[in-house]
Design an enzyme around this catalytic site. Structure first.
Site, PDB file in Angstrom:
ATOM      1  N   HIS A   1      81.418  44.013  21.938  1.00 49.84           N
ATOM      2  CA  HIS A   1      82.583  43.590  22.735  1.00 49.84           C
ATOM      3  C   HIS A   1      83.080  44.749  23.596  1.00 49.84           C
ATOM      4  CE1 HIS A   1      83.195  40.802  19.136  1.00 49.84           C
ATOM      5  NE2 HIS A   1      83.074  39.971  20.150  1.00 49.84           N
TER       6      HIS A   1
ATOM      7  N   GLN B   1      74.672  30.538  25.128  1.00 51.83           N
ATOM      8  CA  GLN B   1      76.078  30.460  25.566  1.00 51.83           C
ATOM      9  C   GLN B   1      76.233  31.038  26.973  1.00 51.83           C
ATOM     10  OE1 GLN B   1      79.731  31.369  23.126  1.00 51.83           O
ATOM     11  NE2 GLN B   1      79.515  33.377  24.062  1.00 51.83           N
TER      12      GLN B   1
HETATM   13  O1  PAF Z   1      81.270  34.347  22.097  1.00 48.97           O
HETATM   14  C1  PAF Z   1      82.392  34.098  21.623  1.00 48.97           C
HETATM   15  O2  PAF Z   1      83.012  34.942  20.975  1.00 48.97           O
HETATM   16  C2  PAF Z   1      83.006  32.723  21.833  1.00 48.97           C
HETATM   17  O3  PAF Z   1      82.043  31.734  21.804  1.00 48.97           O
HETATM   18  C3  PAF Z   1      83.865  32.640  23.114  1.00 48.97           C
HETATM   19  C4  PAF Z   1      83.025  32.819  24.349  1.00 48.97           C
HETATM   20  C5  PAF Z   1      84.965  33.673  23.072  1.00 48.97           C
HETATM   21  C6  PAF Z   1      84.520  31.262  23.207  1.00 48.97           C
HETATM   22  O4  PAF Z   1      85.335  31.015  22.115  1.00 48.97           O
END
Ligand code: PAF
Length: 281
Positions: free
Chosen positions: A39, A155
């Site tokens: 992150h 995603q």
């Molecule tokens: O990857 C994540 O942490 C989640 O899927 C996100 C993109 C924050 C959506 O809740």
């Protein structure tokens, strides 16, 4: 100083509107908290490219397949704020459920095609939950750019598609997967692994790397897949949900890496579902 925490969408809107009016670019890093170096690499990229950076922290109930998984998801808000302090982000948006899904909320954003395989099959409804919340986070933050890790490769493709399809005006910026020294892809779910399971976890990535090498040397896909699965099983994993080669952009199923491709896997270790993917070629 720890970053300012915003709980209300109206406050976020006011702030973003002010920034945009004065010509500043806004970057958003959507997360569910339990922040790790993966992150923080997204935050670093956003800080480099945007005038203002918002990190969102919201454990989205709509993307979980079971109530237990949602309850057990790690929540470490104070620790998250501490980790963000050196980055001097402009705001952490940590709304409660009612700010995102107020009474009467009845809309689902659904991306077809890309979600018909991989995690989309094994976690029914998951990507509808992701697509819905990401649409809300993009519009609430009015972001010009949004930063996503390649660790969640499917995603990444889904949110890129939806932002373009819905003209959200937010460019999705892909960032490389960050790994532990032993190769394990960083994930908030790694916190759920016992010490013992943590030592076995990197075998998933090692088996995938070996399989990718084999594919590049012209090996037979099914033979290599069988070998990789038995290596993962021997390491103590209880189930390999999928181990597939797919084209890097459309996620079309492949048997040979005759175009830019990704090897993608999901596997269960001691009750924790891990996913990983690597480029092939
Ligand atoms: O990857 C994540 O942490 C989640 O899927 C996100 C993109 C924050 C959506 O809740």
């Amino acid at each position: 100083m720890t970053p300012p925490i915003i709980r209300k969408r109206s406050a976020l809107r006011d702030l973003a509107t002010r920034w945009k009016r004065s010509g500043e670019t806004v970057g958003v890093v959507p997360t569910m908290g339990a922040l790790h170096q993966g992150h923080l690499s997204l935050v670093r990229a956003a800080k480099k490219e945007c005038d203002r950076v918002i990190v969102t922290v919201f454990v989205n109930p709509k993307q979980f397949n079971s109530p237990e998984d949602y309850e057990n998801y790690p929540r470490t808000e104070e620790e998250d704020a501490r980790k963000l302090t050196p980055f001097e982000v402009d705001a952490v948006y940590a709304p409660d459920g009612a700010e995102i899904y107020p009474d009467g909320f009845a809309t689902t954003v659904s991306v077809s095609g890309l979600t018909d395989a991989l995690c989309g099959v094994h976690r029914p409804g998951h990507f509808d939950g992701v697509a819905t919340v990401v649409t809300k986070l993009f519009t609430q933050s009015m972001a010009d750019r949004a930063y996503f890790g390649e660790k969640d490769y499917q995603q990444l493709q889904v949110v890129t598609r939806l932002s373009a399809d819905l003209d959200l005006g937010t460019a999705v910026v892909p960032c490389p997967t960050i790994r532990e020294e032993d190769g394990l892809a960083m994930s908030s779910r790694n916190l759920l692994l016992s010490d013992r399971a943590r030592t076995w976890a990197p075998e998933l990535n090692r088996a995938m790397e070996e399989m990718a090498d084999g594919l590049l040397r012209g090996g037979d896909f099914e033979t290599l897949k069988t070998e990789a699965i038995s290596r993962i099983d021997r390491a103590g994993f209880t189930e390999v949900e999928y181990l597939e080669l797919r084209s890097a952009d459309t996620l079309e199923l492949l048997q040979t890496a005759d175009r830019p491709a990704r090897l993608l896997a999901a596997a269960w270790l001691a009750g924790v579902r891990l996913i990983d993917n690597i480029a092939v070629g």
